[in-house]
Write an enzyme that holds these catalytic residues in place. Sequence first.
Site, PDB file in Angstrom:
ATOM      1  N   LEU A   8       0.836  -1.205   0.000  1.00 52.24           N
ATOM      2  CA  LEU A   8       0.000   0.000   0.000  1.00 52.24           C
ATOM      3  C   LEU A   8       0.866   1.247   0.000  1.00 52.24           C
ATOM      4  CD1 LEU A   8      -2.902   1.211   0.275  1.00 52.24           C
ATOM      5  CD2 LEU A   8      -2.514   1.190   2.742  1.00 52.24           C
ATOM      6  N   HIS A  52       6.233   1.191  11.914  1.00 52.27           N
ATOM      7  CA  HIS A  52       6.840   2.474  11.574  1.00 52.27           C
ATOM      8  C   HIS A  52       5.856   3.587  11.920  1.00 52.27           C
ATOM      9  CE1 HIS A  52       8.345   5.704   8.931  1.00 52.27           C
ATOM     10  NE2 HIS A  52       9.490   5.051   8.900  1.00 52.27           N
TER      11      HIS A  52
END
Length: 345
Positions: free
Chosen positions: A131, A235
């Site tokens: 994505l 992240h």
Amino acid sequence: MTFRIRAARPTDVEAMYEMAKLGGSGFTNLPADRATLRAKLDRAAACLADPRESLPDGPGDELFVVVLENVATGELRGTAQIFACVGRGGPFYSYRLTTLTQHSKELNRTFRAEMLHLATDLEGSSEVGGLFLHPAERAGGLGMLLARSRYLFIAMHRARFAPRILAELRGVIDERGGSAFWDAVGGKFFGMGFQEADHFNALNGNQFIADLMPKHPVYVAMLPDSARTAIGMPHLNGRPAMRMLEAEGFAYEGYVDIFDGGPTMTARTDQVRSIAGAKAETVAHIAAPEGHGPVRRVLAATGRLATFRCTLGEVTQGADGLVIDPVAAAALDVRPGDTVWHVDR
């Protein structure tokens, strides 16, 4: 400004390459390498060209790539991928985090040790990944459209996908593009830094992990603090994606990426919200839904395989079928009598 999701084509390679250059470290499914991207798009095109409802041996080693397209300009502003069945073309490795409890009578103490085990438990699952949304478009619900369009694609081609589905989130990467987790674990055995190993994996696959990674458990307590705290952490830019996955019914169950320690989220495919809630209905009218009943904001999709298209729109339930707003109908290129799949936004 209207956007739609459509199936990617081999001619999208340059636009994909430009997006890949913005992706940064740790983005294995979208490497900034034209040859690899071209091969990926060619593979996806071959999968889209297979008209079978399902494959005789169950979900196969198929890849589907979709892109986010500005309807007015044709410009591509995002991309995402679906893997029908991981582990068919080669081993699919994860680390599984477990706890070993031991008790000492002499010390009257109980010790609990966390360990990382190299595992292929998730082989045979489908995967949503790759994505990427252009930084200039990270507002207005486009990330949600791009992410959830994959679930409508799965619902519309359900027999081609597995009973379980996973999503790997990028782990903690420092400002230099390095990974403390990789440095403390994989880096000890491969003689290469994180970016080099990650790039090699993106271009060549992860068979080198099977060849060189030790098969014994790794005791978490023996890792430096920076590596321990990275285990199962996404992240910073991946936290919204993690929340979207949780909203769909995915959960973190102790599986982490072998390169950066990022979390792997899993779910039962039929229990994913956007798959379980997807409905197929015939378009009765193309008109402003107001005045026809309660108006719903939905993700709407149509087409099959290479003709798949998805957009955001408004619908209502008319007396003789679905009423869809003209802008969404134009983006989907649907007419009365066509079938549209939809799920509430």
